[in-house]
Design a protein around this motif. Structure first.
Motif, mmCIF file in Angstrom:
data_model
loop_
_atom_site.group_PDB
_atom_site.id
_atom_site.type_symbol
_atom_site.label_atom_id
_atom_site.label_comp_id
_atom_site.label_asym_id
_atom_site.label_seq_id
_atom_site.Cartn_x
_atom_site.Cartn_y
_atom_site.Cartn_z
ATOM 1 N N LEU A 4 36.748 65.614 35.336
ATOM 2 C CA LEU A 4 36.315 64.543 36.521
ATOM 3 C C LEU A 4 36.240 63.275 36.132
ATOM 4 C CD1 LEU A 4 35.827 63.940 39.368
ATOM 5 C CD2 LEU A 4 33.407 64.839 39.238
ATOM 6 N N ARG A 5 35.513 63.035 34.816
ATOM 7 C CA ARG A 5 35.429 61.800 34.345
ATOM 8 C C ARG A 5 36.685 61.162 34.232
ATOM 9 N NH1 ARG A 5 31.942 60.475 28.935
ATOM 10 N NH2 ARG A 5 32.661 58.385 28.641
ATOM 11 N N PHE A 6 37.890 61.836 33.475
ATOM 12 C CA PHE A 6 39.140 61.377 33.382
ATOM 13 C C PHE A 6 39.881 60.891 34.534
ATOM 14 C CE2 PHE A 6 43.682 61.293 32.985
ATOM 15 C CZ PHE A 6 44.083 60.951 31.896
ATOM 16 N N ILE A 7 39.699 61.493 35.758
ATOM 17 C CA ILE A 7 40.144 61.203 36.904
ATOM 18 C C ILE A 7 39.333 59.830 37.566
ATOM 19 C CG2 ILE A 7 40.604 61.366 39.547
ATOM 20 C CD1 ILE A 7 42.463 63.104 37.577
ATOM 21 N N ARG A 8 38.293 59.802 37.246
ATOM 22 C CA ARG A 8 37.360 58.429 37.610
ATOM 23 C C ARG A 8 37.735 57.275 36.644
ATOM 24 N NH1 ARG A 8 31.635 61.402 38.308
ATOM 25 N NH2 ARG A 8 31.988 62.044 40.462
ATOM 26 N N GLU A 9 38.162 57.602 35.423
ATOM 27 C CA GLU A 9 38.588 56.334 34.497
ATOM 28 C C GLU A 9 39.763 55.910 34.982
ATOM 29 O OE1 GLU A 9 37.784 58.026 30.725
ATOM 30 O OE2 GLU A 9 35.577 57.391 30.761
ATOM 31 N N LEU A 10 40.740 56.848 35.246
ATOM 32 C CA LEU A 10 42.115 56.632 35.727
ATOM 33 C C LEU A 10 42.084 55.770 36.957
ATOM 34 C CD1 LEU A 10 45.148 59.117 35.675
ATOM 35 C CD2 LEU A 10 45.073 57.350 37.333
ATOM 36 N N GLU A 11 41.189 56.186 37.961
ATOM 37 C CA GLU A 11 41.331 55.367 39.117
ATOM 38 C C GLU A 11 40.532 54.228 38.866
ATOM 39 O OE1 GLU A 11 40.299 57.574 42.569
ATOM 40 O OE2 GLU A 11 42.128 59.077 42.642
ATOM 41 N N GLN A 12 39.734 54.069 38.022
ATOM 42 C CA GLN A 12 39.056 52.689 37.866
ATOM 43 C C GLN A 12 40.116 51.551 36.517
ATOM 44 O OE1 GLN A 12 35.164 53.658 36.513
ATOM 45 N NE2 GLN A 12 34.638 54.587 38.491
ATOM 46 N N ASP A 13 41.157 52.230 36.455
ATOM 47 C CA ASP A 13 41.788 51.379 35.459
ATOM 48 C C ASP A 13 41.573 51.160 34.134
ATOM 49 O OD1 ASP A 13 44.368 50.174 35.731
ATOM 50 O OD2 ASP A 13 44.046 48.365 36.177
ATOM 51 N N LYS A 14 40.849 52.304 33.614
ATOM 52 C CA LYS A 14 40.459 52.150 32.194
ATOM 53 C C LYS A 14 41.644 52.008 31.235
ATOM 54 C CE LYS A 14 38.039 54.576 28.255
ATOM 55 N NZ LYS A 14 37.823 55.908 28.117
ATOM 56 N N SER A 15 41.495 51.004 30.535
ATOM 57 C CA SER A 15 42.599 50.699 29.744
ATOM 58 C C SER A 15 43.335 51.441 28.475
ATOM 59 C CB SER A 15 42.329 49.094 29.083
ATOM 60 O OG SER A 15 41.340 49.259 28.045
ATOM 61 N N THR A 16 42.355 52.440 28.142
ATOM 62 C CA THR A 16 42.853 53.320 27.234
ATOM 63 C C THR A 16 42.663 54.804 27.861
ATOM 64 O OG1 THR A 16 40.621 53.280 26.221
ATOM 65 C CG2 THR A 16 41.997 51.929 25.138
ATOM 66 N N MET B 1 53.582 48.885 42.086
ATOM 67 C CA MET B 1 52.384 49.862 42.457
ATOM 68 C C MET B 1 51.951 50.266 40.944
ATOM 69 S SD MET B 1 51.633 53.248 44.776
ATOM 70 C CE MET B 1 51.963 52.420 46.052
ATOM 71 N N THR B 2 50.443 49.964 40.826
ATOM 72 C CA THR B 2 49.920 50.360 39.244
ATOM 73 C C THR B 2 49.691 51.590 39.396
ATOM 74 O OG1 THR B 2 47.735 50.004 40.215
ATOM 75 C CG2 THR B 2 48.620 48.193 39.194
ATOM 76 N N LEU B 3 49.559 52.273 38.051
ATOM 77 C CA LEU B 3 49.297 53.709 37.878
ATOM 78 C C LEU B 3 48.023 54.158 38.856
ATOM 79 C CD1 LEU B 3 50.026 56.593 36.684
ATOM 80 C CD2 LEU B 3 48.410 55.617 34.615
ATOM 81 N N ARG B 4 46.988 53.362 38.701
ATOM 82 C CA ARG B 4 45.629 53.825 39.163
ATOM 83 C C ARG B 4 45.970 53.774 40.758
ATOM 84 N NH1 ARG B 4 41.167 48.965 39.762
ATOM 85 N NH2 ARG B 4 41.317 48.974 41.872
ATOM 86 N N ASP B 5 46.631 52.886 41.530
ATOM 87 C CA ASP B 5 47.050 52.612 42.940
ATOM 88 C C ASP B 5 47.983 53.922 43.209
ATOM 89 O OD1 ASP B 5 45.620 50.479 43.293
ATOM 90 O OD2 ASP B 5 47.297 49.126 43.074
ATOM 91 N N PHE B 6 48.829 54.230 42.499
ATOM 92 C CA PHE B 6 49.541 55.319 42.886
ATOM 93 C C PHE B 6 48.790 56.728 42.910
ATOM 94 C CE2 PHE B 6 51.958 59.203 41.432
ATOM 95 C CZ PHE B 6 53.210 59.254 42.310
ATOM 96 N N VAL B 7 48.079 57.032 41.850
ATOM 97 C CA VAL B 7 47.430 58.283 41.743
ATOM 98 C C VAL B 7 46.386 58.300 42.959
ATOM 99 C CG1 VAL B 7 45.487 59.614 40.376
ATOM 100 C CG2 VAL B 7 47.532 58.524 39.425
ATOM 101 N N LYS B 8 45.458 57.337 43.348
ATOM 102 C CA LYS B 8 44.672 57.087 44.187
ATOM 103 C C LYS B 8 45.321 57.376 45.722
ATOM 104 C CE LYS B 8 40.486 54.642 45.060
ATOM 105 N NZ LYS B 8 39.673 53.361 44.902
ATOM 106 N N LYS B 9 46.249 56.808 45.815
ATOM 107 C CA LYS B 9 47.347 56.980 47.062
ATOM 108 C C LYS B 9 47.620 58.464 47.366
ATOM 109 C CE LYS B 9 51.289 55.008 49.781
ATOM 110 N NZ LYS B 9 52.157 54.204 49.624
#
Length: 75
Positions: free
Chosen positions: A29-41, A1-9
């Motif tokens: 909020l922007r950080f959470i959005r970027e995390l769930e969109q799988d931002k590479s950095t 499971m990817t990080l983004r999938d884990f957090v979203k789930k």
């Protein structure tokens, strides 16, 4: 499971909006959005702030099965 999938789930399991999660984790909020969109950095410290809410932390993960990692070099 990817990080983004884990957090979203986990966020959905705990019935949190992205804004709720950001507030509870002490990140934007922007950080959470970027995390769930799988931002590479992403900042590791902020990722860990989010993961701590779910009793987790970042750590090394094998990319290949152990049998491949421990196998002698073949040429």
């Amino acid at each position: 499971m990817t990080l983004r999938d884990f957090v979203k789930k986990q966020r959905k399991i705990h019935r949190l909006t992205q804004a709720d999660l950001a507030s509870k984790a002490g990140v934007g909020l922007r950080f959470i959005r970027e995390l769930e969109q799988d931002k590479s950095t992403l900042r590791i410290d902020k990722v860990n702030q989010v993961l701590q809410l779910f009793g987790k932390t970042l750590g090394p993960v094998d990319l290949r099965p152990k049998s491949e990692v421990n196998a002698p070099n073949e040429k």
